[in-house]
Design a protein around this motif. Structure first.
Motif, PDB file in Angstrom:
ATOM      1  N   GLY A 134       0.823  -1.204   0.000  1.00  0.00           N
ATOM      2  CA  GLY A 134       0.000   0.000   0.000  1.00  0.00           C
ATOM      3  C   GLY A 134       0.855   1.251   0.000  1.00  0.00           C
ATOM      4  O   GLY A 134       2.063   1.192  -0.249  1.00  0.00           O
ATOM      5  N   GLU A 194      -6.193   0.719   7.034  1.00  0.00           N
ATOM      6  CA  GLU A 194      -7.176   0.323   6.031  1.00  0.00           C
ATOM      7  C   GLU A 194      -6.611   0.375   4.609  1.00  0.00           C
ATOM      8  O   GLU A 194      -7.036  -0.392   3.741  1.00  0.00           O
ATOM      9  CB  GLU A 194      -8.408   1.230   6.124  1.00  0.00           C
ATOM     10  N   SER A 195      -5.670   1.287   4.357  1.00  0.00           N
ATOM     11  CA  SER A 195      -5.159   1.452   2.996  1.00  0.00           C
ATOM     12  C   SER A 195      -4.068   0.457   2.639  1.00  0.00           C
ATOM     13  O   SER A 195      -3.569   0.456   1.501  1.00  0.00           O
ATOM     14  CB  SER A 195      -4.623   2.876   2.803  1.00  0.00           C
TER      15      SER A 195
END
Length: 290
Positions: A134, A194-195
């Protein structure tokens, strides 16, 4: 007298370790190859500069320094560096990984996705698995999360890695066990960014790539190069920046980062006359160096 060459370090290619020289020449290293060179008589070790620029004063640097940079160039080199945590706006995706170097030696780290596994080879990781991928800051947060929640370090000294290479478990499953266990615990952490997308466990083992299967126990390592000194030995293994050379008195480890900054010349003999630190438990057209 032969013209001196300057080494810019060890790189890992798809075919194995390669020594790179200033000017772009490359010397592939294969098991059984004789690695033989001398340090030019009367020479001094000079700073290698920073970020592609030569040191403006050609400062003399200590023989035992693995960075081979003066204080000013070292600051410049780290002024815009992911490793030094001085970049926050790199748009590239980053991998978070778990790397294993020996029993009880697992670390967390990050590397740009586009680099693939190069960073793991450069560090001498015996085996590893991706953990997630990410944005840079999400990768950084995950790295810090593992350090805080699971007490996983982000650094392991090279001296500790070298000390265990000749005593690694023979079975790949045994080498993978600690990474697999930590991977399961890490992806289950509730504070996961979350990313950052979780990656499944896929163990990559480098024992064969490094030539570590059955490698003899090293008796010591080169502490520094010196003017007029020589290095000679048969390459039996390599991991990260280290070459394991079979010399007359046994296997000795040469950290190739100690070669940078010196003028290196071909020699006719095959001796090891540079300082070696014994381990407590023994184990025109220039002519090319290799």
């Amino acid at each position: 007298m032969a013209q001196a060459w300057k080494c810019s370090g060890l790189r890992w290619s798809a075919d194995g370790p390669v020594l790179v020289w200033d000017g772009g020449r490359r010397s592939a290293l294969t098991w059984g190859k004789r690695v033989v060179f001398g340090v030019a008589e009367g020479s001094v070790r000079t700073c290698v500069g920073a970020r592609g620029h030569a040191c403006p004063v050609s400062a003399v640097v200590p023989g035992r320094s693995t960075g081979a940079r003066c204080e000013k160039c070292a600051r410049l080199d780290r002024a815009h560096s992911v490793a030094a945590d001085t970049i926050a706006d790199d748009p590239r995706p980053y991998h978070v990984y778990l790397a294993w170097f020996g029993p009880g030696m697992v670390k967390v780290g990050i590397t740009a996705e586009e680099r693939g596994s190069a960073r793991l080879l450069e560090q001498g990781a015996v085996c590893f698995s991706w953990l997630g991928v990410g944005p840079l800051m999400a990768a950084r947060r995950t790295e810090e999360l593992l350090r805080a929640a699971l007490r996983v370090p982000d650094r392991i000294p090279y001296a500790e890695k070298r000390a265990v290479r000749a005593a690694l478990p023979e079975a790949a499953a045994d080498r993978a066990h600690e990474v697999a266990e930590l991977h399961e615990r890490a992806v289950a952490l509730p504070a996961w960014p979350e990313s950052l997308a979780r990656e499944p466990l896929r163990i990559v083992d480098h024992v064969g790539v490094f030539g570590l299967a059955g490698v003899p126990v090293a008796v010591g390592d080169v502490s520094e190069l010196v003017a007029g000194g020589t290095v000679g030995g048969e390459l039996v293994a390599a991991a990260g920046p280290d070459l394991h050379l079979a010399a007359g008195g046994g296997v000795v480890v040469l950290d190739t980062r100690l070669m940078t900054g010196w003028g290196l010349v071909p020699v006719a003999g095959d001796e090891l006359t540079v300082p070696v630190r014994q381990f407590r438990e023994a184990g025109g057209v220039q002519d090319g160096l290799f």
